[in-house]
Design a protein around this motif. Structure first.
Motif, PDB file in Angstrom:
ATOM      1  N   LEU A 102      21.851  -4.245  44.832  1.00  0.00           N
ATOM      2  CA  LEU A 102      23.065  -3.383  44.495  1.00  0.00           C
ATOM      3  C   LEU A 102      22.542  -2.394  43.142  1.00  0.00           C
ATOM      4  O   LEU A 102      22.020  -2.976  42.646  1.00  0.00           O
ATOM      5  CB  LEU A 102      24.283  -3.556  44.619  1.00  0.00           C
ATOM      6  CG  LEU A 102      24.841  -2.047  44.764  1.00  0.00           C
ATOM      7  CD1 LEU A 102      25.194  -1.473  46.151  1.00  0.00           C
ATOM      8  CD2 LEU A 102      26.392  -2.549  44.644  1.00  0.00           C
ATOM      9  N   VAL A 103      21.660  -0.680  44.043  1.00  0.00           N
ATOM     10  CA  VAL A 103      21.384  -0.443  43.351  1.00  0.00           C
ATOM     11  C   VAL A 103      22.892   0.725  43.987  1.00  0.00           C
ATOM     12  O   VAL A 103      22.842   1.207  44.703  1.00  0.00           O
ATOM     13  CB  VAL A 103      20.568   0.285  43.237  1.00  0.00           C
ATOM     14  CG1 VAL A 103      20.048   1.372  42.662  1.00  0.00           C
ATOM     15  CG2 VAL A 103      19.412  -0.707  42.893  1.00  0.00           C
ATOM     16  N   ASP A 104      23.711   0.831  43.004  1.00  0.00           N
ATOM     17  CA  ASP A 104      24.686   2.203  43.360  1.00  0.00           C
ATOM     18  C   ASP A 104      25.129   3.602  42.908  1.00  0.00           C
ATOM     19  O   ASP A 104      25.410   3.676  41.631  1.00  0.00           O
ATOM     20  CB  ASP A 104      26.236   1.718  43.040  1.00  0.00           C
ATOM     21  CG  ASP A 104      27.473   1.976  43.520  1.00  0.00           C
ATOM     22  OD1 ASP A 104      27.425   3.548  44.104  1.00  0.00           O
ATOM     23  OD2 ASP A 104      28.912   1.367  43.387  1.00  0.00           O
ATOM     24  N   THR A 105      24.607   4.863  43.199  1.00  0.00           N
ATOM     25  CA  THR A 105      24.493   5.737  42.510  1.00  0.00           C
ATOM     26  C   THR A 105      25.113   6.831  43.345  1.00  0.00           C
ATOM     27  O   THR A 105      25.069   7.987  43.381  1.00  0.00           O
ATOM     28  CB  THR A 105      23.054   6.333  43.391  1.00  0.00           C
ATOM     29  OG1 THR A 105      22.528   6.519  44.769  1.00  0.00           O
ATOM     30  CG2 THR A 105      21.564   5.672  42.904  1.00  0.00           C
ATOM     31  N   SER A 106      26.208   6.429  44.264  1.00  0.00           N
ATOM     32  CA  SER A 106      27.691   7.013  45.182  1.00  0.00           C
ATOM     33  C   SER A 106      27.883   6.966  43.484  1.00  0.00           C
ATOM     34  O   SER A 106      28.994   8.950  43.739  1.00  0.00           O
ATOM     35  CB  SER A 106      28.509   6.174  45.459  1.00  0.00           C
ATOM     36  OG  SER A 106      28.891   4.970  44.373  1.00  0.00           O
TER      37      SER A 106
END
Length: 189
Positions: A102-106
């Protein structure tokens, strides 16, 4: 397959007996007696098999280097389980690259202090995660190392540069493991 543990008669026996059986020794003083393996005579390897063989050979060299380096032995030793060795663990570590799940940019809005979360795992240990942020034209805005969170899975990167235009921004996360393998994932905002 038969197993023999701490048997004084079989202790240390290894190799093949005629064309029938082979004796194998393992780290926990266990001797295994197995049917002799046979290979087909005209065996042709696929490209995938050749790559796997090459990776295993490289892994053997890495594992040998680990057991000759006291610092690396100390790194692996606490994770050795009964029936395995530092060599086995190092070989397995070399053969499996890290994964980024996961790469979470939220929560990244282009502001200083915004966070990007990366989930990175490995069969042994991820040693570092590097995050790079590029604009829509692939110009590097910023790059740096993420910090490991307390759950030992999430890596948190805090932005240090303003990014006024989020459209088309690319975030690349690179996870590195103990043998030095790097796995990269890119997301576009």
């Amino acid at each position: 397959m038969a197993k023999s543990e701490n048997n004084e008669v079989m202790f240390g026996a290894r190799g093949k007996v005629g064309n029938l059986v082979v004796f194998k020794n393992f780290a926990n003083n266990q001797t295994v007696i197995a049917k002799r393996p046979r290979r087909p005579e005209n065996l042709v390897y696929t490209e995938k098999q050749i790559k796997a063989t090459q990776k295993f050979r490289e892994g053997v060299l890495y594992a040998k280097a680990v057991i000759s380096n006291p610092d690396l032995v100390a790194t692996y030793q606490p994770f050795v389980k009964p029936g395995t060795s530092v060599y086995n663990l190092a070989l397995a570590d070399y053969c499996k690259e890290p994964e980024i799940t996961l790469v979470d940019t939220s929560t990244y809005q282009g502001q200083i202090g915004d966070q990007i979360k990366v989930k990175a795992i490995d069969n042994f240990r991820v040693t570092e995660v590097k995050v790079s942020i590029f604009d829509a034209t692939d110009v590097l805005i910023e790059s740096g190392l993420a910090m490991l969170s307390t759950n030992n899975i999430d890596w948190i990167y805090e932005a240090t540069t303003l990014n006024g235009n989020l459209t088309g921004t690319k975030v690349t996360a690179e996870a590195k493991d103990t043998p030095g393998h790097i796995k990269a994932e890119t997301v576009i905002i």
